[in-house]
Design a protein around this motif. Sequence first.
Motif, PDB file in Angstrom:
ATOM      1  N   GLY A 113    -115.387 -57.790 -38.816  1.00 12.47           N
ATOM      2  CA  GLY A 113    -115.919 -56.432 -39.190  1.00 12.47           C
ATOM      3  C   GLY A 113    -114.968 -55.153 -38.626  1.00 12.47           C
ATOM      4  N   GLY A 114    -115.463 -53.957 -39.140  1.00 15.74           N
ATOM      5  CA  GLY A 114    -114.708 -52.771 -39.117  1.00 15.74           C
ATOM      6  C   GLY A 114    -113.792 -52.480 -39.967  1.00 15.74           C
ATOM      7  N   LEU A 165    -120.862 -55.882 -39.259  1.00 20.82           N
ATOM      8  CA  LEU A 165    -120.713 -55.232 -40.647  1.00 20.82           C
ATOM      9  C   LEU A 165    -121.710 -54.097 -40.926  1.00 20.82           C
ATOM     10  CD1 LEU A 165    -120.740 -58.558 -42.337  1.00 20.82           C
ATOM     11  CD2 LEU A 165    -118.687 -57.273 -41.840  1.00 20.82           C
ATOM     12  N   GLY A 190    -123.240 -54.603 -34.933  1.00 25.10           N
ATOM     13  CA  GLY A 190    -123.029 -53.111 -35.518  1.00 25.10           C
ATOM     14  C   GLY A 190    -121.499 -52.681 -35.173  1.00 25.10           C
ATOM     15  N   GLY A 191    -121.221 -51.448 -34.655  1.00 25.53           N
ATOM     16  CA  GLY A 191    -120.331 -50.973 -34.583  1.00 25.53           C
ATOM     17  C   GLY A 191    -119.892 -51.095 -33.209  1.00 25.53           C
ATOM     18  N   ARG A 224    -124.501 -38.909 -38.691  1.00 25.56           N
ATOM     19  CA  ARG A 224    -125.448 -39.993 -38.270  1.00 25.56           C
ATOM     20  C   ARG A 224    -126.947 -39.240 -38.587  1.00 25.56           C
ATOM     21  NH1 ARG A 224    -122.984 -44.920 -36.012  1.00 25.56           N
ATOM     22  NH2 ARG A 224    -125.183 -45.649 -35.408  1.00 25.56           N
TER      23      ARG A 224
HETATM   24  N1  UDP Z   1    -118.805 -52.047 -41.728  1.00 25.45           N
HETATM   25  C1  UDP Z   1    -117.898 -52.926 -42.155  1.00 25.45           C
HETATM   26  N2  UDP Z   1    -118.149 -53.359 -43.550  1.00 25.45           N
HETATM   27  C2  UDP Z   1    -118.908 -52.635 -44.309  1.00 25.45           C
HETATM   28  C3  UDP Z   1    -119.634 -51.643 -43.734  1.00 25.45           C
HETATM   29  C4  UDP Z   1    -119.442 -51.285 -42.569  1.00 25.45           C
HETATM   30  O1  UDP Z   1    -117.548 -53.846 -41.474  1.00 25.45           O
HETATM   31  O2  UDP Z   1    -119.169 -52.998 -45.486  1.00 25.45           O
HETATM   32  C5  UDP Z   1    -118.626 -51.727 -40.283  1.00 25.45           C
HETATM   33  C6  UDP Z   1    -118.101 -50.198 -40.077  1.00 25.45           C
HETATM   34  O3  UDP Z   1    -116.820 -50.236 -40.055  1.00 25.45           O
HETATM   35  C7  UDP Z   1    -118.449 -50.178 -38.340  1.00 25.45           C
HETATM   36  C8  UDP Z   1    -119.740 -51.042 -38.409  1.00 25.45           C
HETATM   37  O4  UDP Z   1    -119.877 -51.859 -39.624  1.00 25.45           O
HETATM   38  O5  UDP Z   1    -117.434 -50.652 -37.665  1.00 25.45           O
HETATM   39  C9  UDP Z   1    -121.141 -50.350 -38.602  1.00 25.45           C
HETATM   40  O6  UDP Z   1    -121.116 -49.459 -37.373  1.00 25.45           O
HETATM   41  P1  UDP Z   1    -122.529 -48.556 -36.985  1.00 25.45           P
HETATM   42  O7  UDP Z   1    -122.113 -47.771 -36.081  1.00 25.45           O
HETATM   43  O8  UDP Z   1    -123.014 -47.923 -38.199  1.00 25.45           O
HETATM   44  O9  UDP Z   1    -123.378 -49.631 -36.726  1.00 25.45           O
HETATM   45  P2  UDP Z   1    -124.279 -49.775 -35.707  1.00 25.45           P
HETATM   46  O10 UDP Z   1    -123.963 -49.840 -34.321  1.00 25.45           O
HETATM   47  O11 UDP Z   1    -125.221 -48.323 -35.770  1.00 25.45           O
HETATM   48  O12 UDP Z   1    -125.343 -50.680 -36.292  1.00 25.45           O
END
Ligand code: UDP
Length: 252
Positions: A113-114, A165, A190-191, A224
């Motif tokens: 991811g990321g 993701l 998530g992130g 956000r």
């Molecule tokens: N991301 C990804 N592929 C995608 C869409 C998002 O790898 O198609 C990654 C994005 O780069 C980020 C993470 O998913 O690193 C989502 O982070 P976010 O802070 O929105 O997630 P949360 O922790 O709030 O769920």
Amino acid sequence: MHCEILGVKFDNVTMDEALARALSFLDGASPGGAVRARLVMTPNAEIVMRCRRDAEAHGAVCAADLALPDGVGVVIASRILGRPLRERMAGIDFAEALLPALAARGHRLFLLGGAPGVAEEAARRAAARHAGLAVCGTRDGYFTRDGDAVAAVRAAGADVVFVCLGAPKQELWMRAHAAATGARLLVGLGGTLDVWAGRVRRAPALWTRLGLEWLYRLLCQPRRLWRMLKLPKFLWAAWRARGEEKRVKNKQ
Ligand code: UDP
């Protein structure tokens, strides 16, 4: 012990219990000897709201073998509903706490991811923090074919995959492809990799203790805002659900 919040079931566990469960998934074989991929998910208020209007996302989140409450909103809702969750458990804290055990047991970890480069940097820094951590592969999260990411995890021989993701993409991906990866444990986070790679700063401990991590994130990432506006709606929905549950109880 479970706690249902607006249609999503959470495990009412402490951090130690959550870690023990995750590690037991890595040890365990299913009846008949086959190893089944187990899923840990970390839903927050935003995902619960998404699940209320998106049956596919709801189905994916319900496939979790362990669902941990990520975010203070879920914990407040649990109190409104009169079945309080014992601990708020940010996915990133759970993942960080899992790393020493993965290192000690020699499990192979894949980071998925990321943006390009993020997972590699996160892996480098995680390995520097935890001696012996075996990161067997990384891949960015912007693949166009799911099969490519599945093949990468499989080829790396991963035991554990941190799937970062964003929601609900990661939950859908995990549900659809966990078995094909050959891994035994997949965790939706998530992130997390953005923070580990140093791209995003986490709130200082005091903000987190005061339940204000969401505000810190909003100040650092104002885009956000539209996502966070779901939090008051979520709490209002919990309040209404509590009224409805009381009415049903009084009728019985
Ligand atoms: N991301 C990804 N592929 C995608 C869409 C998002 O790898 O198609 C990654 C994005 O780069 C980020 C993470 O998913 O690193 C989502 O982070 P976010 O802070 O929105 O997630 P949360 O922790 O709030 O769920």
